[in-house]
Design a protein around this motif. Structure first.
Motif, PDB file in Angstrom:
ATOM      1  N   SER A  90       0.827  -1.214   0.000  1.00  0.00           N
ATOM      2  CA  SER A  90       0.000   0.000   0.000  1.00  0.00           C
ATOM      3  C   SER A  90       0.857   1.256   0.000  1.00  0.00           C
ATOM      4  CB  SER A  90      -0.924   0.000   1.227  1.00  0.00           C
ATOM      5  OG  SER A  90      -1.752  -1.141   1.250  1.00  0.00           O
ATOM      6  N   GLU A  91       2.012   1.203   0.664  1.00  0.00           N
ATOM      7  CA  GLU A  91       2.881   2.375   0.701  1.00  0.00           C
ATOM      8  C   GLU A  91       3.368   2.731  -0.690  1.00  0.00           C
ATOM      9  OE1 GLU A  91       3.108  -0.233   2.584  1.00  0.00           O
ATOM     10  OE2 GLU A  91       2.553   0.517   4.580  1.00  0.00           O
ATOM     11  N   GLU A  92       3.750   1.736  -1.470  1.00  0.00           N
ATOM     12  CA  GLU A  92       4.200   2.002  -2.832  1.00  0.00           C
ATOM     13  C   GLU A  92       3.066   2.562  -3.692  1.00  0.00           C
ATOM     14  OE1 GLU A  92       7.625  -1.510  -3.145  1.00  0.00           O
ATOM     15  OE2 GLU A  92       5.652  -1.774  -4.075  1.00  0.00           O
ATOM     16  N   ALA A  93       1.854   2.034  -3.492  1.00  0.00           N
ATOM     17  CA  ALA A  93       0.709   2.526  -4.270  1.00  0.00           C
ATOM     18  C   ALA A  93       0.422   3.993  -3.961  1.00  0.00           C
ATOM     19  CB  ALA A  93      -0.517   1.663  -3.982  1.00  0.00           C
ATOM     20  N   LEU A  94       0.418   4.356  -2.677  1.00  0.00           N
ATOM     21  CA  LEU A  94       0.166   5.748  -2.298  1.00  0.00           C
ATOM     22  C   LEU A  94       1.276   6.667  -2.787  1.00  0.00           C
ATOM     23  CD1 LEU A  94      -1.178   5.231   1.334  1.00  0.00           C
ATOM     24  CD2 LEU A  94      -2.493   5.771  -0.717  1.00  0.00           C
ATOM     25  N   TYR A 111      -8.103 -13.021   0.523  1.00  0.00           N
ATOM     26  CA  TYR A 111      -8.590 -13.209   1.888  1.00  0.00           C
ATOM     27  C   TYR A 111      -7.547 -12.768   2.911  1.00  0.00           C
ATOM     28  CZ  TYR A 111     -10.388 -15.424   6.094  1.00  0.00           C
ATOM     29  OH  TYR A 111     -10.837 -15.655   7.373  1.00  0.00           O
ATOM     30  N   GLU A 112      -6.267 -13.146   2.671  1.00  0.00           N
ATOM     31  CA  GLU A 112      -5.239 -12.813   3.657  1.00  0.00           C
ATOM     32  C   GLU A 112      -4.862 -11.332   3.632  1.00  0.00           C
ATOM     33  OE1 GLU A 112      -3.580 -14.608  -0.099  1.00  0.00           O
ATOM     34  OE2 GLU A 112      -5.073 -15.155   1.424  1.00  0.00           O
ATOM     35  N   SER A 113      -5.115 -10.637   2.524  1.00  0.00           N
ATOM     36  CA  SER A 113      -4.756  -9.206   2.414  1.00  0.00           C
ATOM     37  C   SER A 113      -5.981  -8.316   2.296  1.00  0.00           C
ATOM     38  CB  SER A 113      -3.838  -8.997   1.209  1.00  0.00           C
ATOM     39  OG  SER A 113      -4.510  -9.351   0.010  1.00  0.00           O
ATOM     40  N   LYS A 114      -7.163  -8.833   2.644  1.00  0.00           N
ATOM     41  CA  LYS A 114      -8.400  -8.077   2.444  1.00  0.00           C
ATOM     42  C   LYS A 114      -8.418  -6.820   3.309  1.00  0.00           C
ATOM     43  CE  LYS A 114     -11.940  -9.558   4.533  1.00  0.00           C
ATOM     44  NZ  LYS A 114     -13.086 -10.382   4.980  1.00  0.00           N
ATOM     45  N   LEU A 118      -8.510  -2.905   1.895  1.00  0.00           N
ATOM     46  CA  LEU A 118      -9.622  -2.015   2.198  1.00  0.00           C
ATOM     47  C   LEU A 118      -9.129  -0.729   2.856  1.00  0.00           C
ATOM     48  CD1 LEU A 118     -12.407  -4.473   3.434  1.00  0.00           C
ATOM     49  CD2 LEU A 118     -12.103  -3.448   1.177  1.00  0.00           C
ATOM     50  N   GLU A 119      -8.112  -0.841   3.697  1.00  0.00           N
ATOM     51  CA  GLU A 119      -7.508   0.362   4.274  1.00  0.00           C
ATOM     52  C   GLU A 119      -6.854   1.217   3.184  1.00  0.00           C
ATOM     53  OE1 GLU A 119      -4.856  -1.007   7.238  1.00  0.00           O
ATOM     54  OE2 GLU A 119      -6.438  -1.517   8.701  1.00  0.00           O
TER      55      GLU A 119
END
Length: 343
Positions: A90-94, A111-114, A118-119
């Protein structure tokens, strides 16, 4: 893409007139069919979302996605130079979204990264990023669907994930919805600007009408100056006045004021078709109060301004046009009432 050109045999130019007419009818029918097909294709293309030739997609998933099928599908619709970026966190995406924008974001919510994805979606919308987002799931999940509804994202549920043939359709739908949302916002802004402009025009017309009434009074009675009415007029010109105080200075009964305001509202909505008797009645009441046409017109302008201020988001041009008609009709009836009294 290759285009085939078919040659037409020109050896039959000496055919009969009947053959010429038949050929001309066939040609007209073919032209009509071609134009009708072109119209249908134009209407169909106008309903499709705009897909740029250099489409920029950002994939967010733990593993590098397989996008061969998606690239082939994009090539079929004319997107020959797509750009695919992939990040796993997520850090790279932001960080990428902070420095660049994408036509669509594809987030793989396994499932493991849901929870983490979402955050990420919440953080993307919280940073005022309105790029289209598609959440890709391998199995249905109510929590992901609720988050998608809340943060304006599309949901694709497929066991094939990135190799699903529906992925391209989900991207198109997400881009189209965002385009419609932008068009709606643009139209709302334009409509608000138009209403503000019309409101300013109506206020300017009211000021011009008040100035006209004051100039007529000065030309008619140059030696008679009413300081009270002059001060009230100056207050009205600055938009700092109390309509109740001005109306009481004209000695108009409260019942007549309320009746005239209701008459003005009804006239604006319905027109003068069935209000002739009411206009005659209010004209008789105002003439019996010994009010001059100038004072009646100023009272009319007060009522018009009160209506315009209470319009909200509705147009004021229609109100001004109908109000001017009512003032004209009322001045005619008021003059007739004073003429009958003088006889």
């Amino acid at each position: 893409m290759s285009v085939k050109h078919h040659k037409v045999n020109q050896s039959g130019l000496s055919s009969s007139e009947g053959d010429v007419e038949n050929q001309s009818r066939i040609q007209q029918s073919a032209n009509f069919d071609t134009s009708e097909k072109g119209l249908q294709e134009t209407q169909r293309s106008s309903q499709q979302p705009f897909i740029p030739s250099q489409l920029k997609l950002l994939f967010v998933s733990d593993k590098r996605p397989i996008w061969v099928g998606l690239a082939l599908g994009l090539d079929e619709i004319g997107c020959v130079e797509p750009r695919f970026d992939w990040v796993s966190t997520s850090e790279e995406a932001l960080l990428l979204l902070r420095n660049d924008s994408y036509d669509c974001l594809l987030i793989g919510a396994l499932y493991e990264s849901k929870t983490r994805q979402l955050e990420l979606l919440k953080a993307i919308r919280g940073s005022s990023c309105h790029d289209p987002v598609v959440l890709v799931l391998s199995e249905p999940d109510d929590h992901v669907a609720l988050a998608a509804f809340e943060y304006q994202a599309e949901v694709l549920v497929s066991a094939a994930m990135w190799e699903s043939p529906v992925l391209l359709g989900s991207i198109k739908r997400s881009i189209m919805i965002e385009q419609l949302r932008e068009d709606k916002h643009r139209l709302m802004v334009e409509n608000h600007r138009r209403l503000v402009r019309e409101r300013d025009e109506a206020e300017q017309l009211l000021k011009q009408q008040r100035l006209m009434v004051e100039e007529l009074q000065t030309l008619t009675f140059p030696n008679e100056v009413d300081t009270t009415e002059t001060d009230l007029f100056l207050e009205k010109s600055r938009n700092h006045y109390d309509s109740r105080q001005v109306s009481e200075s004209f000695q108009i009964p409260r019942e007549v004021q309320d009746y005239y305001q209701e008459l003005l509202r009804t006239y604006v909505i319905m027109g003068s078709g069935s209000l002739k008797d009411e206009i005659l009645q209010i004209s008789d009441l105002l003439s019996n109060a010994n009010l001059t046409p100038r004072k009646v017109l100023e009272f009319h302008l007060e009522c018009v301004e009160l209506i315009i201020k209470g319009l909200g988001n509705r147009s004021s041009r229609h109100v001004m046009a109908r109000a001017d008609l009512l003032a004209l009709e009322m001045m005619v009836h008021l003059g007739e009432c004073y003429q009958k009294k003088s006889v």
